[in-house]
Design a protein around this motif. Structure first.
Motif, mmCIF file in Angstrom:
data_model
loop_
_atom_site.group_PDB
_atom_site.id
_atom_site.type_symbol
_atom_site.label_atom_id
_atom_site.label_comp_id
_atom_site.label_asym_id
_atom_site.label_seq_id
_atom_site.Cartn_x
_atom_site.Cartn_y
_atom_site.Cartn_z
ATOM 1 N N ALA A 300 18.177 75.435 -28.005
ATOM 2 C CA ALA A 300 17.400 74.338 -28.119
ATOM 3 C C ALA A 300 17.528 73.316 -26.480
ATOM 4 O O ALA A 300 16.590 72.994 -26.356
ATOM 5 N N LYS A 301 18.589 73.310 -26.082
ATOM 6 C CA LYS A 301 18.563 72.787 -24.786
ATOM 7 C C LYS A 301 17.732 73.685 -23.573
ATOM 8 O O LYS A 301 17.090 73.031 -22.812
ATOM 9 N N TYR A 302 17.850 74.917 -23.687
ATOM 10 C CA TYR A 302 16.962 75.845 -22.973
ATOM 11 C C TYR A 302 15.555 75.320 -23.069
ATOM 12 O O TYR A 302 14.715 75.204 -22.069
ATOM 13 N N THR A 391 9.221 74.115 -33.029
ATOM 14 C CA THR A 391 10.449 74.854 -33.652
ATOM 15 C C THR A 391 11.564 74.966 -32.856
ATOM 16 O O THR A 391 12.443 75.796 -32.587
ATOM 17 N N PHE A 392 11.990 73.610 -32.447
ATOM 18 C CA PHE A 392 13.066 73.376 -31.302
ATOM 19 C C PHE A 392 14.309 74.146 -31.969
ATOM 20 O O PHE A 392 14.844 74.752 -30.906
ATOM 21 N N HIS A 393 14.666 73.796 -32.837
ATOM 22 C CA HIS A 393 16.193 74.269 -33.224
ATOM 23 C C HIS A 393 16.379 75.587 -33.904
ATOM 24 O O HIS A 393 17.242 75.853 -34.706
ATOM 25 N N HIS A 559 15.446 72.141 -39.725
ATOM 26 C CA HIS A 559 14.738 71.133 -40.165
ATOM 27 C C HIS A 559 13.745 71.731 -41.175
ATOM 28 O O HIS A 559 13.629 70.748 -41.966
ATOM 29 N N ILE A 560 13.129 72.725 -41.346
ATOM 30 C CA ILE A 560 12.368 73.165 -42.368
ATOM 31 C C ILE A 560 12.632 74.523 -42.788
ATOM 32 O O ILE A 560 12.949 75.309 -41.811
ATOM 33 N N SER A 561 12.332 74.673 -44.049
ATOM 34 C CA SER A 561 12.401 76.238 -44.407
ATOM 35 C C SER A 561 11.235 76.731 -44.778
ATOM 36 O O SER A 561 10.344 76.202 -45.870
ATOM 37 N N LEU A 562 10.675 77.652 -43.881
ATOM 38 C CA LEU A 562 9.216 78.343 -44.358
ATOM 39 C C LEU A 562 9.472 79.361 -45.212
ATOM 40 O O LEU A 562 10.029 80.271 -45.406
ATOM 41 N N GLN A 563 8.605 79.103 -46.201
ATOM 42 C CA GLN A 563 8.314 79.981 -47.275
ATOM 43 C C GLN A 563 7.170 80.571 -47.560
ATOM 44 O O GLN A 563 6.187 80.225 -47.076
ATOM 45 N N GLY A 564 7.015 82.030 -47.663
ATOM 46 C CA GLY A 564 5.807 82.765 -47.962
ATOM 47 C C GLY A 564 5.401 82.764 -49.380
ATOM 48 O O GLY A 564 6.004 82.294 -50.374
ATOM 49 N N ASP A 565 4.001 83.424 -49.229
ATOM 50 C CA ASP A 565 3.649 83.581 -50.694
ATOM 51 C C ASP A 565 4.186 84.694 -51.425
ATOM 52 O O ASP A 565 4.477 85.778 -50.904
#
Length: 581
Positions: A300-302, A391-393, A559-565
């Protein structure tokens, strides 16, 4: 006319630019005259630039902090007996030296210390006179991930060390002379020069001299250098294990007994000036967060520093790193007048792929045009950076699990528009943890999709064999042969059926390596549906639903959970593989 995107991508000025009317119908913050920072990005921490690093001795000499930092460096050099003052020789050239100043920061961006480094100007060295061999190995990032996955599953302690003035510990075998450092000339012998006894930063042979000295000490202490990677040292006696990873002057130490780890740290501290940084938390720009259930790795810092350098920290984020079906060509666009910034940012993005496999394909694409980038390629780089902003973290997550090995291999046939080479990719899981991946253009042209997939199978099998060799040195046994998943039935048949040999005479012999492993029973190749092929993310640009589905199998987002179809309708290939084993 300045476009909307150009305004957002421009550096932040001290006074806001005048409002430029636009003709498009999209409702944006800029169109409504809103120039305040977006509150949803308030949690992103960027490194502060209130402290500026000096670029010259004259500038640094005005500050008490930097004068003290230079004094500390010179005292360490004298204490280490780095050089002897001798009269100048008319037959030997004395190298110039300079001061380099750096502000060392913690992972949160706060200042840790001021560091002044005396550096010799190695550009004036001559091969065969004042230096010979220069190569020094550094540990591979794949091995770092494998070790972290292994020791976290076993709940071993992981300690981090830093060597103070590491290069000063290496002894020189060549005769090297250097001028006295500016500001610290000896008043009794102002015209003498320094004959270096030990290595110094900036010399071409310094990394090799330091590594040789350190490795000799470890081998004398009953460690053995790994054959898979000489930067990994292994200690095994009775039931005690110690693993040591070295990357220049940054060291990771772990073992199955805390007393053995502490004894090693004391031994190293007696021989070298070591700093025990405690439990592993920040290594090579990688932030490590450990909980009882998982080990999280991110940069994240980088990423924040990279976006600040590119002046894109307030741009609009993108949802994918590359547009769907994007194929960059050297024939498209106008060449950049100065490609320096392009090359710098692309090189920095390469380092970001250590914990971000989701940008591997996009970074691999822009890396192919470093020699002559165009404005189209520059837009692709900014597209990747805007994706990183959103998508920082994101990063890798390791969880305790078994020692099984599962791999996915895929290839995009003739995907390169310039030379019709295929792009291959793979990802390898150790247990449930992603430890190795690749996205790379294949070196030769394939005559069919089967051939390109078969070549990629062989390359993935070679990586699996190398990891198996490493695990044997770590005394880790696999419960079953590695399982390699592929979505091309013809290449699977080619890997296991020697009758196909007459049709594949044009394929290099080394690519038939996978067939030998399959016939020997040391590798299983199985079919997986294209929908469940995880390596698909490394071969081409994908639409958002598909990209999000595959990314959710590889990365963790805080932060978020990406879900697919179709998650309920079709099990992922990874779950299929685990169930098969």
């Amino acid at each position: 006319m300045v476009t909307h995107v150009d305004v957002l991508a421009s550096p932040v000025e001290s006074s806001p630019p005048p409002f430029l009317p636009t003709t498009h119908t999209m409702v944006t913050r800029l169109r409504d005259g809103i120039r305040k920072p977006n509150p949803k990005y308030a949690n992103l921490v960027f490194s502060q630039v209130s402290e500026i690093e000096p670029t010259s001795f004259r500038e640094a000499n005005k500050s008490d902090q930097w004068r003290q930092a230079m004094l500390t460096e010179v005292q360490a050099l004298h204490h280490n007996h780095t050089w002897d003052l001798v009269p100048p020789s008319p037959h030997r050239h004395a190298l110039p030296c300079k001061w380099v100043f750096r502000i060392k920061r913690r992972s949160d961006g706060s200042i840790e210390r001021y560091k002044a480094r005396l550096v010799a100007n190695g550009f004036h060295q001559q091969y065969g006179i004042d230096y010979l061999e220069t190569f020094s190995p550094v540990v591979k990032h794949v091995i770092v991930r494998i070790i972290l996955s292994l020791v976290f599953s076993r709940q071993w302690p992981i300690r981090q060390l830093d060597v103070t003035n590491a290069f000063l510990h290496g002894y020189l075998s060549e005769e090297v002379y250097m001028r006295q450092p500016r500001g610290f000339e000896d008043p009794k012998f102002p015209h003498h020069v320094c004959r270096l006894r030990k290595s110094l930063y900036g010399l071409k042979q310094s990394p090799r001299a330091w590594f040789s000295h350190f490795s000799e000490f470890l081998i004398h202490s009953s460690f053995t250098a790994s054959k898979a990677d000489p930067s990994l040292f292994i200690f095994h006696k009775d039931y005690n294990f110690l693993f040591l990873l070295i990357y220049v002057d940054d060291i990771i130490v772990t073992g199955n007994a805390l007393s053995q780890v502490n004894a090693l740290l004391q031994s190293l501290n007696r021989q070298f000036a070591m700093k025990d940084l405690g439990d592993l938390h920040y290594f090579l720009g990688i932030e490590v967060q450990r909980t009882p259930d998982m080990l999280c790795l991110n940069q994240a810092k980088y990423s924040a520093d990279l976006l600040k350098m590119a002046t894109l920290h307030e741009a609009n984020p993108c949802l994918t790193p590359v547009a769907t079906g994007s194929q960059l060509s050297s024939l498209h666009g106008s060449p950049l007048s100065d490609p320096t910034e392009y090359r710098s940012l692309v090189g920095a993005l390469q380092y970001l792929t250590i914990t971000r496999p989701d940008i591997s394909f996009a970074v691999n694409q822009v890396c192919q045009f470093m020699h002559q980038p165009t404005d189209i390629h520059w837009k692709a780089v900014k597209h990747i950076l805007r994706y990183v902003l959103g998508t920082f973290h994101d990063g890798l997550v390791f969880r305790p699990g078994d020692s099984s090995m599962i791999a996915f291999s895929d290839a995009d046939y003739a995907g390169n528009p310039d030379d019709c080479h295929s792009t291959g990719g793979y990802c390898i899981f150790f247990g449930s943890n992603l430890v190795s991946w690749s996205s790379k253009k294949q070196p030769t042209i394939s005559r069919s999709s089967t051939e390109s997939e078969y070549r990629q199978l062989a390359l993935t099998a070679m990586e699996l064999s190398w990891i198996q060799q490493l695990l044997q040195e770590l005394h880790v046994s696999l419960p079953s042969p590695p399982l390699l998943w592929c979505d091309n039935t013809s290449s699977i048949a080619l890997a296991s059926n020697p009758i196909f040999h007459a049709r594949t005479k044009h394929i290099a012999v080394n690519y038939h390596y996978v067939r030998e492993l399959v016939l020997a029973g040391s590798l299983h190749v199985r079919y997986v549906s294209t929908h469940s092929q995880l390596a698909n993310i490394f071969t081409k640009g994908l639409p958002l639903p598909r990209f999000a589905f595959l990314k959710s199998k590889l990365l963790h987002s805080s932060h978020i959970s990406l879900q697919g179809d179709n998650r309920d309708g079709d099990k992922s290939a990874h779950n299929q593989a685990l169930q098969y084993l």
